[in-house]
Design a protein around this motif. Structure first.
Motif, PDB file in Angstrom:
ATOM      1  N   SER A  26       0.864  -1.177   0.000  1.00  0.00           N
ATOM      2  CA  SER A  26       0.000   0.000   0.000  1.00  0.00           C
ATOM      3  C   SER A  26       0.901   1.228   0.000  1.00  0.00           C
ATOM      4  N   PHE A  27       0.638   2.175  -0.916  1.00  0.00           N
ATOM      5  CA  PHE A  27       1.463   3.371  -0.911  1.00  0.00           C
ATOM      6  C   PHE A  27       0.594   4.611  -1.049  1.00  0.00           C
ATOM      7  N   ASN A  28       1.143   5.706  -0.568  1.00  0.00           N
ATOM      8  CA  ASN A  28       0.431   6.964  -0.548  1.00  0.00           C
ATOM      9  C   ASN A  28       1.392   8.059  -1.004  1.00  0.00           C
ATOM     10  N   GLN A  47       4.172  15.921  -1.426  1.00  0.00           N
ATOM     11  CA  GLN A  47       4.707  15.597  -0.109  1.00  0.00           C
ATOM     12  C   GLN A  47       5.375  14.230  -0.158  1.00  0.00           C
ATOM     13  N   PRO A  48       6.148  13.877   0.855  1.00  0.00           N
ATOM     14  CA  PRO A  48       6.845  12.591   0.843  1.00  0.00           C
ATOM     15  C   PRO A  48       5.876  11.406   0.751  1.00  0.00           C
ATOM     16  N   THR A  52       3.922   1.191   2.677  1.00  0.00           N
ATOM     17  CA  THR A  52       3.798   0.184   3.722  1.00  0.00           C
ATOM     18  C   THR A  52       3.351  -1.129   3.092  1.00  0.00           C
ATOM     19  N   PHE A  53       3.580  -2.195   3.785  1.00  0.00           N
ATOM     20  CA  PHE A  53       3.130  -3.489   3.291  1.00  0.00           C
ATOM     21  C   PHE A  53       2.982  -4.450   4.456  1.00  0.00           C
ATOM     22  N   MET A 122       7.343  -1.100   6.622  1.00  0.00           N
ATOM     23  CA  MET A 122       7.426   0.055   5.741  1.00  0.00           C
ATOM     24  C   MET A 122       8.757  -0.003   5.004  1.00  0.00           C
ATOM     25  N   ALA A 123       8.751   0.515   3.785  1.00  0.00           N
ATOM     26  CA  ALA A 123       9.970   0.551   2.974  1.00  0.00           C
ATOM     27  C   ALA A 123      10.353   2.004   2.739  1.00  0.00           C
ATOM     28  N   LEU A 124      11.625   2.311   2.928  1.00  0.00           N
ATOM     29  CA  LEU A 124      12.105   3.675   2.723  1.00  0.00           C
ATOM     30  C   LEU A 124      12.633   3.886   1.308  1.00  0.00           C
TER      31      LEU A 124
END
Length: 130
Positions: A26-28, A47-48, A52-53, A122-124
């Motif tokens: 899931s990303f935003n 915005q940044p 998440t997954f 979460m992935a950065l």
């Protein structure tokens, strides 16, 4: 019919910790519209992103213990596509780097089948190559 010879795996320091049996990303990417006195919607500010997954892994061997230790220590890991043979995967590479675990939920043990553990992460760093 396609022959799927690839899978997602959790990698830590270049070695495979465990295969992933279920992966739900899931990303935003939020944007804020800018307005001025002369007009509405004259631009936007990006915005940044947040990526998440949740992943489900088999609760066998030391995989869940290793991932739980990563969660407790805040150590980062990567999610990668492991291709055993062939090239039937939709992407040539998935790059989920600098991943961290934010929550862990093990499943109950059943008589039949392998117990599973769910990790919210979460992935950065995120990237996909086709």
């Amino acid at each position: 019919m396609s022959d799927w010879n690839t899978r997602l795996e959790v990698k830590l320091d270049g070695r495979t910790i465990t295969p992933i049996t279920n992966f739900s990303p899931s990303f935003n990417v939020p944007h804020t519209v800018l307005h001025s006195l002369e007009a509405d919607g004259v631009g936007y500010v990006r915005q940044p992103f947040t990526f998440t997954f949740t992943m489900t892994v088999p609760a066998v061997a030391s995989a869940v213990a290793d991932l739980t230790e990563l969660a407790a220590s805040g150590k980062e890991f990567a999610v990668a596509v492991a291709e055993k043979q062939g090239n039937d995967w939709a992407f040539s590479a998935l790059k989920f780097g600098r991943c961290v675990v934010s929550a862990v939920q093990p499943s109950t043990v059943t008589v039949d089948g392998v117990p599973q553990a769910n990790f919210t992460c979460m992935a950065l760093n995120v990237g996909v190559e086709e």
